[in-house]
Design a protein around this motif. Structure first.
Motif: not given
Length: 328
Positions: A244-271
């Motif tokens: 779901s898009d809501t879960l994907a938004a949470g995933a983006i927050a976790a990734i950026t909070g860990a000092g990683l970049r979206v999408p360079e380090d980890i790409a994220v897709a929702g539904f």
């Protein structure tokens, strides 16, 4: 003071029976008399007693809509579509936020047994449908976004396996080798099917690495927690598909909070293709469902069953669309 049907008849200079026939849209009223009654109603702000009309017609012009979680933006969009279609057909909706809880659902379904509502649309978890079936019986019922396999009940949805397969295939074809899945509760049919689509897409491309996290709810913080668990593994993913898009938004927050970049380090897709997908940063690649149109179709199917209880069950599979944005 409310205006009675007798006073309307007196104002219009017609019989009470004529007023009653006009209120019930009977064809056996002269146009001139109909005009007199309608003018009297307009002049007096008369509102017919809905309960009295229900007793006469055995119709309530109300439908029950049982959603799993109204806080989920996808559910909210579907409900808007149901309501639009209902109102166009002079129906109103009663909303039950069931959380797929059978006790709460049973309480709401008493409205159906008591003829307070004419039919029901459910978005409850697949696992609860067999328990709901005896409570609903042969009364008009449509399943929306969740459905049983036997085809005995009309339903509206999308091909979740093929949709998830397309989205994961897009991530893999973009060079991602370690694609993780953030799923929800496997009591839901869509969760089972999207996981199948994820695994099929990986198998098609001989990608053996997989990791699946299960979010406790379709909420931002649950997505964030699931993503943090995936980041804590020995080998972190280079892409994540969230159901779901809501879960994907949470995933983006976790990734950026860990000092990683979206999408360079980890790409994220929702539904789902909710408005949220355009609000997050970076904007979210997502598999868009025609949520509002799904609601309209579900309501149209239900009204068809209400008007013709013997009509056969129908299964409507709607189109979907992959929307690519900066997150993947």
């Amino acid at each position: 003071m409310p205006m009675s049907i007798q006073k309307i008849a007196h104002l219009a200079g017609v019989s009470v029976a004529t007023v009653s026939r006009v209120l019930n849209n009977s064809d056996s009223v002269k146009d001139s008399n109909r005009e007199k009654v309608l003018q009297a109603i307009a002049n007096s702000n008369y509102q017919p007693n809905l309960l009295a009309r229900q007793l006469r017609t055995a119709r309530s012009s109300m439908i029950l809509v049982m959603v799993s979680d109204i806080a989920n933006p996808f559910c909210a969009e579907v409900v808007k579509g149901i309501e639009e279609q209902a109102e166009q057909n002079h129906y109103r909706i009663l909303l039950c936020n069931s959380a797929s809880d059978v006790a709460r659902s049973r309480s709401s379904l008493q409205l159906l047994a008591g003829k307070i509502v004419d039919g029901v649309i459910t978005m409850d978890a697949f696992s609860t449908l067999p328990e709901l079936a005896p409570l609903i019986g042969a009364r008009p019922w449509v399943q929306c976004a969740e459905y049983a396999d036997d085809g005995a009940v009309s339903c509206v949805g999308i091909n979740d396996v093929a949709a998830a397969q397309q989205l994961v295939g897009y991530l893999a074809d973009g060079g991602r080798q370690r694609i993780a899945l953030i799923n929800h509760d496997l009591d839901y049919k869509y969760a089972q099917l999207r996981q199948q689509g994820y695994q099929r897409a990986l198998a098609e491309r001989q990608l053996s690495w997989q990791a699946i996290g299960y979010a406790s709810a379709l909420r931002f913080h649950a997505g964030k927690t699931a993503m943090l668990a995936l980041l804590a593994e020995k080998q972190r993913p280079d892409a994540v598909f969230a159901v779901s898009d809501t879960l994907a938004a949470g995933a983006i927050a976790a990734i950026t909070g860990a000092g990683l970049r979206v999408p360079e380090d980890i790409a994220v897709a929702g539904f789902d293709g909710t408005e949220l997908a355009e609000m997050v940063s970076p904007p979210l690649t997502t598999l868009a469902q025609p949520s509002r149109e799904m609601g309209r179709q579900a309501c149209a199917l239900l009204l068809k069953r209400i008007n013709d209880p013997d009509s056969p069950a129908e299964r409507i599979m709607m189109p979907w669309q992959l929307i690519t944005r900066a997150s993947a």
